[in-house]
Design an enzyme around this catalytic site. Structure first.
Site, short mmCIF file in Angstrom:
data_model
loop_
_atom_site.label_atom_id
_atom_site.label_comp_id
_atom_site.label_asym_id
_atom_site.label_seq_id
_atom_site.Cartn_x
_atom_site.Cartn_y
_atom_site.Cartn_z
N ARG A 9 -67.31 117.18 56.11
CA ARG A 9 -65.93 116.66 56.06
C ARG A 9 -65.93 115.25 55.47
O ARG A 9 -64.92 114.79 54.93
CB ARG A 9 -65.29 116.70 57.46
CG ARG A 9 -63.88 116.15 57.50
CD ARG A 9 -63.05 116.74 58.65
NE ARG A 9 -63.68 116.60 59.94
CZ ARG A 9 -63.74 115.48 60.66
NH1 ARG A 9 -63.18 114.37 60.20
NH2 ARG A 9 -64.34 115.45 61.82
N TYR A 17 -43.05 118.22 41.07
CA TYR A 17 -43.48 119.41 41.82
C TYR A 17 -42.76 119.45 43.17
O TYR A 17 -42.72 118.45 43.90
CB TYR A 17 -45.00 119.39 41.99
CG TYR A 17 -45.49 120.47 42.92
CD1 TYR A 17 -45.18 121.81 42.67
CD2 TYR A 17 -46.22 120.18 44.06
CE1 TYR A 17 -45.61 122.82 43.52
CE2 TYR A 17 -46.65 121.17 44.91
CZ TYR A 17 -46.34 122.49 44.64
OH TYR A 17 -46.75 123.47 45.50
N ASP A 74 -49.67 112.10 38.95
CA ASP A 74 -50.17 113.47 39.08
C ASP A 74 -50.43 113.98 37.66
O ASP A 74 -49.49 114.19 36.88
CB ASP A 74 -49.12 114.32 39.81
CG ASP A 74 -49.58 115.74 40.08
OD1 ASP A 74 -50.43 116.24 39.32
OD2 ASP A 74 -49.07 116.35 41.02
N LYS A 84 -55.41 124.30 39.37
CA LYS A 84 -54.74 124.69 38.11
C LYS A 84 -55.73 124.65 36.94
O LYS A 84 -56.70 125.37 36.95
CB LYS A 84 -53.54 123.80 37.88
CG LYS A 84 -52.69 123.54 39.13
CD LYS A 84 -52.08 124.80 39.70
CE LYS A 84 -51.20 124.45 40.91
NZ LYS A 84 -50.84 125.60 41.71
C1 LIG Z 1 -48.06 119.23 39.41
C2 LIG Z 1 -48.60 119.77 40.70
N1 LIG Z 1 -49.14 118.92 41.58
C3 LIG Z 1 -49.64 119.34 42.77
C4 LIG Z 1 -49.58 120.66 43.12
C5 LIG Z 1 -50.11 121.10 44.45
O1 LIG Z 1 -51.37 121.68 44.28
P1 LIG Z 1 -52.03 122.71 45.31
O2 LIG Z 1 -51.21 123.97 45.27
O3 LIG Z 1 -53.43 122.83 44.82
O4 LIG Z 1 -51.93 122.07 46.66
C6 LIG Z 1 -49.04 121.60 42.23
C7 LIG Z 1 -48.97 123.02 42.59
O5 LIG Z 1 -48.34 123.81 41.93
C8 LIG Z 1 -48.54 121.13 40.98
O6 LIG Z 1 -47.98 121.97 40.09
#
Ligand SMILES: Cc1ncc(COP(=O)(O)O)c(C=O)c1O
Length: 392
Positions: free
Chosen positions: A56, A109, A181, A206
């Site tokens: 962890r 998101y 992000d 992704k």
């Molecule tokens: C731009 C973006 N950031 C963060 C996330 C969250 O990622 P996770 O589903 O791996 O938690 C997503 C999920 O679709 C996303 O599209």
């Protein structure tokens, strides 16, 4: 002589020497690490000496992925997490305290908004949303309590771009940190830290993984920023799995190639869909019609704009539903950034938290489809998507 069970456990736990380094990073499938004495363990748990104590806290497979991501984003350090959301949560809670506020793009998101509305709100951390394509609006929205500006390099799902360098300048002038992000762009297309951002996050689920077979996230930045986030992630239990870190490492090796193909396929599909029967509009930063096309050419590497497009069908929600039933090459599923083309309907999935008015503020229509263009043969994709959009 010890009994069979004792011998079996000892015999099966001996870690082999590997004088020739393996070509791939091994999966260190171990939750814990043997130490020589209590001092060593105490120091490891405090990160006061190199090494690992408990997975962890850290793990060699995580370490390999963290070093790779830090290098590719041009950072001192990185931390990998269980998911993109664990990364976002770790960053936000390592910067904000009760009474502070985070400024979030309208177009973002949906999970980021959900985090702000649930955990952050309950922790006394406020949020406001703003159109981050409008620098004056951002400047006006930075309040005395704002401590963090959140950006997405390319927004989910509307493909609005953030002019990171310009917005960083505005925010830093007011003592506000900037987190980006970078999931849609990936380090193959953009490095927000080089544009001045304080910290970058990814959902490695992704494009970094790239094959719809892992969940993961990453926090990337200065050693100090990453250490602060590590404390939150360790205590909240948002650590990555070594198995999934291995898959993310494998994905990184082909990221550049995949992003080239995602970008060229997406440009071809977007161009074919724009003006096709049944299509009201297509948003893709690589199209000259995208309001920030020039910014995209300037800030995204080699003019590659990635694989994400937003398609608005002329017949609204009903035509959207028919489109999803008609596609044969593309897959109707949430998530994105994979070898297969994935299509989803944000208003009922990733952005279901938003009321119609919030959807409109985010530039989303109830009938908009999010298309994550994959690596299939481009002719097959064009035929599938143009055919599915046709009103006939
Ligand atoms: C731009 C973006 N950031 C963060 C996330 C969250 O990622 P996770 O589903 O791996 O938690 C997503 C999920 O679709 C996303 O599209």
């Amino acid at each position: 002589m010890p009994g069979f069970s004792t011998r079996a456990i000892k015999a099966a736990s001996r870690v082999p020497d590997a004088p020739q380094p393996p070509v791939n990073v091994p999966i260190y499938a171990t939750s814990t690490f043997e130490v020589a004495d209590a001092t060593e363990l105490a120091e490891l748990l405090e990160f006061a000496r190199p090494g690992h104590s408990y997975s962890r806290y850290s793990n060699p497979t995580h370490d390999a992925l963290e070093r790779a991501l830090a290098e590719l984003e041009g950072a001192q350090a990185a931390l990998v997490t269980a998911s993109g959301m664990a990364a976002i949560h770790g960053v936000v809670l390592s910067i904000l305290r009760s009474g502070d506020e985070i400024l979030i793009p309208h177009a973002v998101y949906g999970g980021t908004i959900a985090l702000a509305r649930s955990i952050l709100e309950r922790s006394g951390i406020g949020h406001r949303t703003v159109d981050t394509t409008d620098a004056a609006a951002v400047e006006a929205a930075l309040g005395p309590r704002t401590k963090l500006l959140w950006l997405e390099t390319i927004s989910n799902p509307t493909t609005a771009l953030a002019d990171v360098a310009a917005l960083v300048e505005l925010a830093h002038d007011r003592g506000v940190m900037v987190a980006v992000d970078n999931t849609f762009a990936t380090p193959a297309l953009a490095n927000p830290l080089a544009a001045g951002a304080d910290v970058v996050v990814h959902s490695t689920t992704k494009y970094v993984g790239g094959h719809s077979d892992l969940m993961g996230g990453a926090i990337i930045g200065s050693a100090e920023r990453v250490a602060a986030a590590r404390e939150v992630v360790i205590n909240a239990g948002g650590n990555a799995s070594p198995w999934e870190a291995f898959l993310a490492l494998r994905g990184l090796k082909t990221l550049a190639l995949r992003m080239e193909r995602h970008s060229s396929n997406a440009l071809a599909v977007a161009s074919a869909l724009e003006g096709a029967p049944g299509v009201a509009s297509v948003r893709y930063p690589g199209l000259a019609s995208h309001p920030q096309h020039r910014l995209a050419c300037r800030v995204l590497r080699d003019g590659m704009c990635g694989g994400m497009l937003a398609v608005d069908l002329a017949g609204g929600r009903a035509q959207g539903e028919r489109f999803l039933e008609r596609v044969r090459v593309a897959v109707h599923a949430t998530s994105l950034g994979s070898v297969e083309t994935l299509i989803s309907h944000p208003a009922s999935s990733s952005h279901r938290q938003l009321a119609d008015a919030d959807l409109a503020a985010a530039g989303l229509t109830p009938g908009m489809l999010r298309v994550s263009i994959g690596l299939e043969d481009v002719e097959d994709l064009v035929a599938d998507l143009v055919g599915a959009a046709s009103p006939g």
